[in-house]
Design a protein around this motif. Structure first.
Motif, PDB file in Angstrom:
ATOM      1  N   HIS A   1       0.817  -1.216   0.000  1.00 25.98           N
ATOM      2  CA  HIS A   1       0.000   0.000   0.000  1.00 25.98           C
ATOM      3  C   HIS A   1       0.850   1.266   0.000  1.00 25.98           C
ATOM      4  N   ALA A   2       2.122   1.162  -0.366  1.00 29.06           N
ATOM      5  CA  ALA A   2       3.033   2.302  -0.234  1.00 29.06           C
ATOM      6  C   ALA A   2       2.545   3.530  -1.005  1.00 29.06           C
TER       7      ALA A   2
ATOM      8  N   GLU B   1      -0.528   4.445  -2.002  1.00 30.97           N
ATOM      9  CA  GLU B   1      -1.721   5.053  -1.408  1.00 30.97           C
ATOM     10  C   GLU B   1      -1.398   5.685  -0.068  1.00 30.97           C
ATOM     11  N   PHE B   2      -0.562   5.025   0.713  1.00 36.20           N
ATOM     12  CA  PHE B   2      -0.165   5.554   2.017  1.00 36.20           C
ATOM     13  C   PHE B   2       0.579   6.876   1.851  1.00 36.20           C
TER      14      PHE B   2
ATOM     15  N   ALA C   1      -2.166   9.608   3.591  1.00 37.75           N
ATOM     16  CA  ALA C   1      -2.148   8.632   4.682  1.00 37.75           C
ATOM     17  C   ALA C   1      -3.452   8.623   5.466  1.00 37.75           C
TER      18      ALA C   1
ATOM     19  N   PHE D   1      -6.226   6.808   3.491  1.00 27.14           N
ATOM     20  CA  PHE D   1      -5.921   5.385   3.421  1.00 27.14           C
ATOM     21  C   PHE D   1      -6.179   4.693   4.750  1.00 27.14           C
ATOM     22  N   LEU D   2      -5.700   5.270   5.846  1.00 20.67           N
ATOM     23  CA  LEU D   2      -5.867   4.630   7.151  1.00 20.67           C
ATOM     24  C   LEU D   2      -7.328   4.653   7.595  1.00 20.67           C
TER      25      LEU D   2
ATOM     26  N   VAL E   1      -0.483  -3.581   7.700  1.00 20.47           N
ATOM     27  CA  VAL E   1      -0.435  -3.348   6.256  1.00 20.47           C
ATOM     28  C   VAL E   1       1.010  -3.451   5.775  1.00 20.47           C
TER      29      VAL E   1
ATOM     30  N   VAL F   1       3.820  -1.898   3.534  1.00 16.20           N
ATOM     31  CA  VAL F   1       4.145  -0.584   2.971  1.00 16.20           C
ATOM     32  C   VAL F   1       5.617  -0.581   2.568  1.00 16.20           C
TER      33      VAL F   1
ATOM     34  N   VAL G   1      -0.987  -0.789  12.615  1.00 18.34           N
ATOM     35  CA  VAL G   1      -1.579   0.502  12.940  1.00 18.34           C
ATOM     36  C   VAL G   1      -2.592   0.316  14.063  1.00 18.34           C
TER      37      VAL G   1
END
Length: 501
Positions: free
Chosen positions: A43-44, A46-47, A51, A54-55, A68, A70, A77
């Protein structure tokens, strides 16, 4: 190499990445695992792009704890504020902030310190920033804010001026902070030396600001070739401005600076690395105050009721002090501590705009107990991340209309500070966390609060301040700043200001 061979190599690399990213499976007792759809990257993208969004999506999908992938790292998280204390007070042998801090120190500031021990360094700095020398820092900041803001009587007089609010607030506070911590041109101060202080501190700010704008890309290793050249040039300029040789000529250097430089010398740090360490400290001590003041002033200017309440409080406090602000050589701490309305507006500003990542490296396999009685297993080598910006700070169960600025949100009906906030029917200990928490809470909290409040008091006492136009909107966040402290706007906000006659 032929096209067929090249294609074969690329397919082999893709297969390797796929194997690397998919070889991990969720074990019994571990948080939900979400690997994303891209090998290794997970998910790098999108993060990094947004952030918070995404979160938020991951929380809706998995709940308040999940893991996740990344960029090759597994990040767990945690978004349950009732469970944060378990993390922030855990011993370093199990959950440690230091490895990530050292990684960022090297990547952003090109800084390597021998036998670096952040805990020991914080212990040395604590008396200077929190207790023994805080009053001296506060008084010096007030003097330097007056130098930067008011100038001499000729320069201060005149009609309306136009500028950007972020540039105005950030420049004023960082320049005053630089003069406070790193020293002034000469003592006793004269109009000539103060003019030199204004010119020199402006040079420091404009150079620093260029580095600050590159900071997210530096941290993520995503600089373009042109950005790398620019970053190298800016860093070189800052290292010269903050070199031990340059600072040796400064007068009224703070006890904080004297202690820190002595500490670096005792560690055997070269003068080149000392300069890099001093650039890091300029960012660490000053990098969030200007953006905070920007948002606070913008929210006040957009909310006439809030601005009027702060004005009335200031009039009352000054009346009780029996001396106009213009005649005060300093703002006594008892005056700064007698502004609950301004305190509430500041806390509300921080709730809306402070978005640091609180990270810990998992140093050993461990069980993480949750406040609701659940327990989850964490793996050694993973990273644990808290993001208070989402919860508690933007949680609608804790704060009604969480996206709205309410200047009195942190005030009780009797005017005292409101500290009672609830989630799931239980009172929260961690209901607003702009300063971090636990072992790594910001040492400069009191110094920063005093500085911001002094800036606002001086501004409201000596200046008329207006938005560029009545329909000025609150700008969107620069989404790349998530994780680095205070958010900054996508674009500056035009304002007009003039000295009160």
């Amino acid at each position: 190499m032929s096209w067929a061979a090249l294609l074969g190599l690329l397919l082999a690399l893709l297969l390797l990445l796929l194997l690397l990213s998919r070889r991990r499976a969720r074990r019994p007792g571990e948080p939900p695992l979400d690997l994303g759809s891209i090998p290794w990257l997970g998910h790098a993208l999108e993060f990094g792009r947004d952030a918070a969004s995404f979160l938020t999506r991951m929380k809706e999908k998995h709940g308040d704890i999940f893991t996740v992938l990344v960029g090759g790292r597994y990040v767990t998280v945690l978004l349950d504020p009732h469970s944060y204390d378990t993390v922030v007070w855990e011993q370093r042998t199990r959950l440690d902030f230091h490895p990530y801090a050292i990684f960022l120190m090297e990547r952003i500031f090109d800084l390597q310190l021998p036998n670096f021990n952040p805990s020991e360094e914080k212990a040395r700095m604590k008396p200077m920033l929190m207790h023994r020398d805080l009053q001296a820092l506060t008084e010096a900041t007030y003097t330097n804010l007056r130098t930067v803001l008011l100038g001499d009587s000729t320069e201060a007089a005149g009609g309306w001026r136009e500028t950007g609010l972020l540039d105005f607030a950030y420049s004023s506070l960082l320049r005053a902070g630089y003069l406070t911590l790193y020293g002034v041109e000469a003592t006793p101060r004269t109009s000539e030396s103060q003019a030199q202080d204004r010119v020199h501190s402006a040079d420091v700010f404009h150079t620093f600001r260029q580095l600050d704008l590159l900071l997210p890309k530096l941290a993520r290793g995503s600089l373009s070739v042109g950005d790398k050249d620019h970053a190298c040039s800016v860093k070189g300029r800052l290292w010269k401005l903050l070199s031990p040789a340059q600072l040796a000529t400064r007068a009224d250097r703070s006890s904080w600076l004297e202690s820190y430089m002595r500490h670096l010398e005792e560690m055997g740090v070269s003068e080149d690395m000392q300069a890099r360490a001093l650039v890091l400290q300029l960012w660490a001590t000053q990098g969030n105050m200007g953006p905070t003041a920007f948002w606070l002033l913008l929210f006040l200017l957009k909310n006439p009721e809030a601005l009027e309440a702060v004005h009335e409080e200031l009039k009352r406090v000054v009346w009780q002090a029996e001396q106009p602000v213009s005649q005060m050589p300093t703002l006594p701490q008892k005056v700064l501590d007698s502004m609950p309305v301004l305190d509430s507006a500041l806390n509300e500003t921080l709730r809306l705009t402070a978005a640091p990542f609180i990270t810990r490296e998992v140093m050993a396999d461990l069980a993480l107990p949750m406040a609701d009685g659940r327990e989850f297993s964490l793996r050694r080598g993973d990273r644990l991340l808290l993001f208070p910006f989402l919860s508690p700070q933007k949680d609608p169960e804790i704060y009604t209309e969480p996206e709205v600025f309410k200047y009195n949100r942190f005030l009780n009906p009797d005017g005292s500070e409101k500290k009672d906030f609830y989630k799931d029917g239980k009172r929260l200990k961690n209901y607003n966390m702009p300063w971090g928490a636990g072992h790594n809470q910001c040492l400069g909290k009191s110094y920063a609060i005093n500085s911001i409040k002094q800036f606002v008091v001086l501004l409201l006492s000596h200046f008329e301040l207006r938005l560029g136009s009545e329909d000025t909107e609150v700008p969107e966040f620069d989404l790349s700043r998530y994780g680095f402290g205070l958010m900054q706007p996508e674009e500056d906000v035009p304002i007009r200001y003039r000295v009160r006659l």
